[in-house]
Design an enzyme around this catalytic site. Structure first.
Site, PDB file in Angstrom:
ATOM      1  N   GLU A  27     -13.896 -86.865 -53.939  1.00 37.89           N
ATOM      2  CA  GLU A  27     -14.742 -87.441 -55.077  1.00 37.89           C
ATOM      3  C   GLU A  27     -15.434 -89.121 -54.885  1.00 37.89           C
ATOM      4  OE1 GLU A  27     -12.543 -85.558 -55.669  1.00 37.89           O
ATOM      5  OE2 GLU A  27     -12.697 -84.470 -57.670  1.00 37.89           O
ATOM      6  N   ALA A  63     -16.424 -79.823 -59.026  1.00 39.43           N
ATOM      7  CA  ALA A  63     -17.567 -79.529 -59.905  1.00 39.43           C
ATOM      8  C   ALA A  63     -18.744 -78.802 -59.594  1.00 39.43           C
ATOM      9  CB  ALA A  63     -17.831 -80.629 -60.768  1.00 39.43           C
ATOM     10  N   GLY A  70     -12.707 -80.888 -57.967  1.00 33.01           N
ATOM     11  CA  GLY A  70     -12.131 -79.881 -59.129  1.00 33.01           C
ATOM     12  C   GLY A  70     -11.528 -79.076 -58.674  1.00 33.01           C
ATOM     13  N   GLU A  89      -7.817 -79.284 -57.635  1.00 24.22           N
ATOM     14  CA  GLU A  89      -7.133 -79.779 -59.245  1.00 24.22           C
ATOM     15  C   GLU A  89      -7.030 -78.757 -60.225  1.00 24.22           C
ATOM     16  OE1 GLU A  89     -10.697 -82.261 -59.957  1.00 24.22           O
ATOM     17  OE2 GLU A  89      -8.890 -84.470 -60.636  1.00 24.22           O
TER      18      GLU A  89
HETATM   19  N1  COA Z   1     -21.902 -77.317 -56.991  1.00 20.48           N
HETATM   20  C1  COA Z   1     -22.483 -77.188 -56.415  1.00 20.48           C
HETATM   21  N2  COA Z   1     -23.008 -75.916 -55.334  1.00 20.48           N
HETATM   22  C2  COA Z   1     -22.477 -76.241 -54.372  1.00 20.48           C
HETATM   23  C3  COA Z   1     -20.853 -76.857 -54.074  1.00 20.48           C
HETATM   24  C4  COA Z   1     -20.887 -77.793 -56.037  1.00 20.48           C
HETATM   25  N3  COA Z   1     -19.677 -78.110 -56.026  1.00 20.48           N
HETATM   26  N4  COA Z   1     -20.867 -76.486 -53.329  1.00 20.48           N
HETATM   27  C5  COA Z   1     -21.806 -75.630 -52.558  1.00 20.48           C
HETATM   28  N5  COA Z   1     -22.357 -75.383 -52.994  1.00 20.48           N
HETATM   29  C6  COA Z   1     -24.025 -74.545 -52.838  1.00 20.48           C
HETATM   30  C7  COA Z   1     -24.934 -75.546 -51.845  1.00 20.48           C
HETATM   31  O1  COA Z   1     -25.412 -76.828 -52.789  1.00 20.48           O
HETATM   32  C8  COA Z   1     -25.768 -74.867 -51.524  1.00 20.48           C
HETATM   33  O2  COA Z   1     -26.305 -74.522 -52.080  1.00 20.48           O
HETATM   34  P1  COA Z   1     -27.371 -73.099 -51.677  1.00 20.48           P
HETATM   35  O3  COA Z   1     -27.936 -71.999 -51.043  1.00 20.48           O
HETATM   36  O4  COA Z   1     -28.623 -73.464 -52.506  1.00 20.48           O
HETATM   37  O5  COA Z   1     -28.549 -74.695 -50.783  1.00 20.48           O
HETATM   38  C9  COA Z   1     -24.238 -73.150 -51.340  1.00 20.48           C
HETATM   39  O6  COA Z   1     -23.410 -73.412 -52.119  1.00 20.48           O
HETATM   40  C10 COA Z   1     -23.568 -73.340 -50.276  1.00 20.48           C
HETATM   41  O7  COA Z   1     -22.804 -74.498 -49.566  1.00 20.48           O
HETATM   42  P2  COA Z   1     -23.327 -74.860 -48.058  1.00 20.48           P
HETATM   43  O8  COA Z   1     -23.145 -76.504 -47.976  1.00 20.48           O
HETATM   44  O9  COA Z   1     -23.774 -74.681 -47.299  1.00 20.48           O
HETATM   45  O10 COA Z   1     -22.356 -74.358 -47.847  1.00 20.48           O
HETATM   46  P3  COA Z   1     -21.267 -74.492 -46.531  1.00 20.48           P
HETATM   47  O11 COA Z   1     -19.883 -73.010 -46.518  1.00 20.48           O
HETATM   48  O12 COA Z   1     -21.700 -74.633 -45.603  1.00 20.48           O
HETATM   49  O13 COA Z   1     -20.022 -75.900 -46.718  1.00 20.48           O
HETATM   50  C11 COA Z   1     -18.578 -77.040 -48.168  1.00 20.48           C
HETATM   51  C12 COA Z   1     -19.251 -75.306 -48.591  1.00 20.48           C
HETATM   52  C13 COA Z   1     -17.973 -76.331 -49.839  1.00 20.48           C
HETATM   53  C14 COA Z   1     -17.879 -77.069 -47.720  1.00 20.48           C
HETATM   54  C15 COA Z   1     -19.754 -77.475 -49.012  1.00 20.48           C
HETATM   55  O14 COA Z   1     -20.993 -77.037 -49.943  1.00 20.48           O
HETATM   56  C16 COA Z   1     -19.426 -78.628 -49.669  1.00 20.48           C
HETATM   57  O15 COA Z   1     -18.794 -80.050 -48.809  1.00 20.48           O
HETATM   58  N6  COA Z   1     -19.809 -79.179 -51.093  1.00 20.48           N
HETATM   59  C17 COA Z   1     -19.250 -79.865 -51.787  1.00 20.48           C
HETATM   60  C18 COA Z   1     -17.458 -80.367 -52.098  1.00 20.48           C
HETATM   61  C19 COA Z   1     -17.478 -81.782 -52.780  1.00 20.48           C
HETATM   62  O16 COA Z   1     -17.883 -82.468 -52.634  1.00 20.48           O
HETATM   63  N7  COA Z   1     -16.557 -81.489 -54.225  1.00 20.48           N
HETATM   64  C20 COA Z   1     -16.129 -82.452 -54.583  1.00 20.48           C
HETATM   65  C21 COA Z   1     -17.031 -82.443 -56.031  1.00 20.48           C
HETATM   66  S1  COA Z   1     -16.038 -83.747 -57.310  1.00 20.48           S
END
Ligand code: COA
Length: 260
Positions: free
Chosen positions: A134, A66, A111, A114
């Site tokens: 989550e 999400a 998501g 999912e």
């Molecule tokens: N929603 C919105 N933006 C997201 C996102 C999400 N789920 N996941 C990553 N982004 C954004 C970050 O905020 C960042 O934006 P910015 O450049 O404006 O700061 C950009 O994407 C890059 O993310 P970053 O964390 O720097 O990249 P990464 O390659 O080092 O790591 C992930 C990628 C996916 C491992 C990490 O972003 C992460 O853990 N995201 C959350 C995932 C999560 O917990 N999802 C569950 C949702 S219920």
């Protein structure tokens, strides 16, 4: 601005759908979810499409789940439409009446996983990981994760992933049955093409009906499931492809299925 979802159709009747927000790690915003749901319904009903592939832009993340930045600005009491949009998209993908391959070009969380679970096959890449994380965000999976993951990999492994919010490697996910294969990133396209070639050798209606029998039958008692299977089987029994399959076998040649 770049399109958030790219759709490409091949001459072989495959629709490649790419989540295209690499700068947000292909996170599922409300707009993306609404479009994903619309696309799923369109592709499901399009007779020129034999199979669908879902993938993501970028080389590290298939889908980060999400859109957490979008959600942060929405009070809980007003978040219903956002939650409905993501569940609606994922349910629409689960209901596509043809085979769907998820080409997981990188990691999938929340998501994003999912959505992958709503596909029929998942092919992952070395170095990627997956998680329903989550509970680490103060919520829980709400778009099918608590239902589809245990059905796919069993309750014990699903509890490990969901209750502990663990991210597991693609290889471990494959060993749990979550992925069909894990390949080096450079080989993902070829691996997906291999599965598409296998599907192309099968009668399309048979595949669609067998999918329906599995999906509709997995939540009912065995007798009811067997009744559903028979209903689906009977449709193949009176199909032109059944005649062609038997004829081709007798003539020792590959069948030429038409989908009728
Ligand atoms: N929603 C919105 N933006 C997201 C996102 C999400 N789920 N996941 C990553 N982004 C954004 C970050 O905020 C960042 O934006 P910015 O450049 O404006 O700061 C950009 O994407 C890059 O993310 P970053 O964390 O720097 O990249 P990464 O390659 O080092 O790591 C992930 C990628 C996916 C491992 C990490 O972003 C992460 O853990 N995201 C959350 C995932 C999560 O917990 N999802 C569950 C949702 S219920």
């Amino acid at each position: 601005m770049a399109e958030p979802i790219i759709v490409e159709r091949t001459d072989a009747g495959v629709a490649w759908v790419t989540l295209n927000r690499p700068e947000a790690r292909n996170a599922l915003s409300k707009a993306v979810n609404l479009e994903l749901a619309r696309l799923a319904r369109e592709l499901s009903g399009d007779r020129t499409v034999r199979a669908v592939v879902l993938t993501g832009a970028g080389d590290k993340v298939f889908c980060a789940g999400a859109d957490l930045k979008e959600r942060k600005g929405v009070p809980a009491a007003e978040s219903g439409p956002y939650i409905d949009a993501i569940s609606g998209a994922i349910e629409a993908w689960a209901r596509i009446a043809k085979p769907v391959v998820c080409a997981m070009n990188g990691s999938a969380y929340g998501g994003g996983l999912e959505l992958a679970l709503a596909c029929d096959f998942r092919i992952g890449v070395v170095g990627a990981e997956v998680g329903l994380t989550e509970v680490r965000l103060g919520i829980m999976p709400g778009a099918g994760g608590t239902q589809r993951l245990p059905r796919l990999i069993g309750v014990a492994a699903a509890k490990e992933m969901i209750l502990l919010g663990r991210r597991v490697s693609a290889e471990r996910a494959a060993s749990l049955g979550l992925m069909l294969a894990v390949v080096p990133p450079a080989e993902l396209r070829a691996a997906v093409d291999g599965v598409l070639a296998e599907l192309a050798a099968c009668a399309p209606r048979s595949v669609a009906l067998a999918k329906a029998a599995i999906e509709r039958g997995s939540d009912v008692v065995l007798d009811e499931g067997l009744r559903i299977e028979r209903q689906c089987y009977d449709v193949t029994l009176f199909s032109a492809d059944r005649d062609e399959g038997l004829l081709a076998f007798a003539e020792k040649r590959p069948p030429r299925f038409t989908g009728r």
